[in-house]
Design an enzyme around this catalytic site. Structure first.
Site, PDB file in Angstrom:
ATOM      1  N   HIS A 154      41.737  53.008  34.749  1.00 39.62           N
ATOM      2  CA  HIS A 154      40.398  52.842  35.664  1.00 39.62           C
ATOM      3  C   HIS A 154      40.121  54.361  35.703  1.00 39.62           C
ATOM      4  O   HIS A 154      39.100  54.238  35.510  1.00 39.62           O
ATOM      5  CB  HIS A 154      40.922  52.128  36.778  1.00 39.62           C
ATOM      6  CG  HIS A 154      41.496  50.656  36.627  1.00 39.62           C
ATOM      7  ND1 HIS A 154      42.758  50.028  37.152  1.00 39.62           N
ATOM      8  CD2 HIS A 154      40.897  49.770  35.552  1.00 39.62           C
ATOM      9  CE1 HIS A 154      42.722  48.711  36.688  1.00 39.62           C
ATOM     10  NE2 HIS A 154      41.603  48.087  36.613  1.00 39.62           N
ATOM     11  N   LYS A 169      42.090  33.580  44.753  1.00 38.83           N
ATOM     12  CA  LYS A 169      42.882  33.933  43.973  1.00 38.83           C
ATOM     13  C   LYS A 169      44.187  35.490  44.134  1.00 38.83           C
ATOM     14  O   LYS A 169      44.030  35.944  45.397  1.00 38.83           O
ATOM     15  CB  LYS A 169      42.525  35.327  42.461  1.00 38.83           C
ATOM     16  CG  LYS A 169      43.107  35.190  41.447  1.00 38.83           C
ATOM     17  CD  LYS A 169      42.713  35.756  40.418  1.00 38.83           C
ATOM     18  CE  LYS A 169      43.185  36.624  39.676  1.00 38.83           C
ATOM     19  NZ  LYS A 169      42.526  38.190  38.782  1.00 38.83           N
ATOM     20  N   ARG A 203      39.427  48.152  25.770  1.00 39.55           N
ATOM     21  CA  ARG A 203      41.120  48.744  25.231  1.00 39.55           C
ATOM     22  C   ARG A 203      40.992  49.077  24.131  1.00 39.55           C
ATOM     23  O   ARG A 203      41.357  50.013  23.265  1.00 39.55           O
ATOM     24  CB  ARG A 203      41.630  48.510  26.332  1.00 39.55           C
ATOM     25  CG  ARG A 203      41.764  48.752  28.056  1.00 39.55           C
ATOM     26  CD  ARG A 203      42.406  48.170  28.911  1.00 39.55           C
ATOM     27  NE  ARG A 203      42.145  46.836  28.730  1.00 39.55           N
ATOM     28  CZ  ARG A 203      42.571  45.288  29.628  1.00 39.55           C
ATOM     29  NH1 ARG A 203      43.514  46.042  30.152  1.00 39.55           N
ATOM     30  NH2 ARG A 203      42.965  44.201  29.333  1.00 39.55           N
ATOM     31  N   SER A 242      46.878  46.425  35.051  1.00 45.12           N
ATOM     32  CA  SER A 242      46.962  46.564  35.723  1.00 45.12           C
ATOM     33  C   SER A 242      48.456  45.140  36.111  1.00 45.12           C
ATOM     34  O   SER A 242      49.363  45.497  36.337  1.00 45.12           O
ATOM     35  CB  SER A 242      46.023  45.621  37.104  1.00 45.12           C
ATOM     36  OG  SER A 242      44.750  46.752  37.216  1.00 45.12           O
TER      37      SER A 242
HETATM   38  O1  PNS Z   1      39.192  43.780  36.623  1.00 45.98           O
HETATM   39  P1  PNS Z   1      38.876  42.724  35.969  1.00 45.98           P
HETATM   40  O2  PNS Z   1      39.906  41.355  36.890  1.00 45.98           O
HETATM   41  O3  PNS Z   1      38.608  42.922  34.645  1.00 45.98           O
HETATM   42  O4  PNS Z   1      37.553  41.954  36.752  1.00 45.98           O
HETATM   43  C1  PNS Z   1      37.244  41.129  35.561  1.00 45.98           C
HETATM   44  C2  PNS Z   1      35.736  40.884  37.157  1.00 45.98           C
HETATM   45  C3  PNS Z   1      35.932  41.191  38.608  1.00 45.98           C
HETATM   46  C4  PNS Z   1      34.848  42.055  36.991  1.00 45.98           C
HETATM   47  C5  PNS Z   1      34.826  39.991  36.788  1.00 45.98           C
HETATM   48  O5  PNS Z   1      35.516  38.388  36.459  1.00 45.98           O
HETATM   49  C6  PNS Z   1      33.719  39.055  37.430  1.00 45.98           C
HETATM   50  O6  PNS Z   1      32.568  40.188  37.412  1.00 45.98           O
HETATM   51  N1  PNS Z   1      33.787  38.167  38.508  1.00 45.98           N
HETATM   52  C7  PNS Z   1      32.358  38.327  39.746  1.00 45.98           C
HETATM   53  C8  PNS Z   1      32.344  36.496  39.282  1.00 45.98           C
HETATM   54  C9  PNS Z   1      31.393  36.367  38.184  1.00 45.98           C
HETATM   55  O7  PNS Z   1      30.551  37.355  38.369  1.00 45.98           O
HETATM   56  N2  PNS Z   1      31.775  35.709  37.541  1.00 45.98           N
HETATM   57  C10 PNS Z   1      30.500  34.884  35.766  1.00 45.98           C
HETATM   58  C11 PNS Z   1      31.318  36.593  35.029  1.00 45.98           C
HETATM   59  S1  PNS Z   1      30.250  36.555  33.786  1.00 45.98           S
END
Ligand code: PNS
Length: 162
Positions: free
Chosen positions: A16, A40, A89, A127
């Protein structure tokens, strides 16, 4: 251009930090946006994840840390952000990342996603594996900064004491 780098950051990894350090010079401002999803369970609380990030990013002038709940596209629209930065990645990241990028743009056509290729030496870092290795007593010195490793150890010790 104002951009954001969203994620769970539970905890922030060297992967990150690499993406943030490379994205920051490309933006006028980069907000590291920590997702707050009360349903969560995370190892670190929202406040802890934000605090750790602020400490790790203090050297970057145009980077700030914030959190959001709900849809990322709503956060982006409300904060006058032009682009979402995500790291890729390997090819197994691509399908879900492309799906999210396309769904986000469908919901909010102005919301573009910019992908940075993860630096090779971090392409295996996540993570969830950091948490698992730390929980099982393995070495995480190649995956997170010393301060994050210390916070992880402290957190796991406090959990054991419960
Ligand atoms: O660190 P991560 O878990 O890969 O991040 C994922 C994240 C936070 C980018 C994704 O889960 C997200 O954007 N969540 C917010 C809810 C949302 O907008 N959901 C629709 C996604 S298309």
């Amino acid at each position: 251009m104002r951009a954001c780098y969203p994620g769970s950051f539970d905890p922030v990894t060297l992967g990150h930090l690499d993406i943030i350090e490379r994205a920051a010079p490309l933006c006028s401002h980069l907000t590291v946006a920590v997702i707050h999803n009360p349903s969560k369970k995370t190892l670190f609380s929202l406040a802890e994840r934000e605090e750790i990030l602020r400490q790790q990013l203090a050297h970057l002038d145009n980077v700030s840390v914030a959190h959001f709940t709900g849809l990322l596209v709503d956060y982006v629209a409300q904060n006058d952000i032009r682009a979402v930065v995500r790291g890729l990645r390997d090819s197994s990241d691509a399908p879900i990342e492309l799906q999210m990028a396309r769904l986000n743009r469908e919901m909010q056509p102005a919301c573009e996603t910019l992908f940075l290729a993860a630096t090779g030496k971090y392409s295996h870092v996540s993570s969830s594996f950091v948490r698992e290795i730390a929980r099982l007593g393995g070495p995480i010195g190649q995956l997170v900064t010393p301060e994050v490793a210390r916070r992880l150890q402290q957190k796991l010790e406090s959990k054991e004491a419960l």
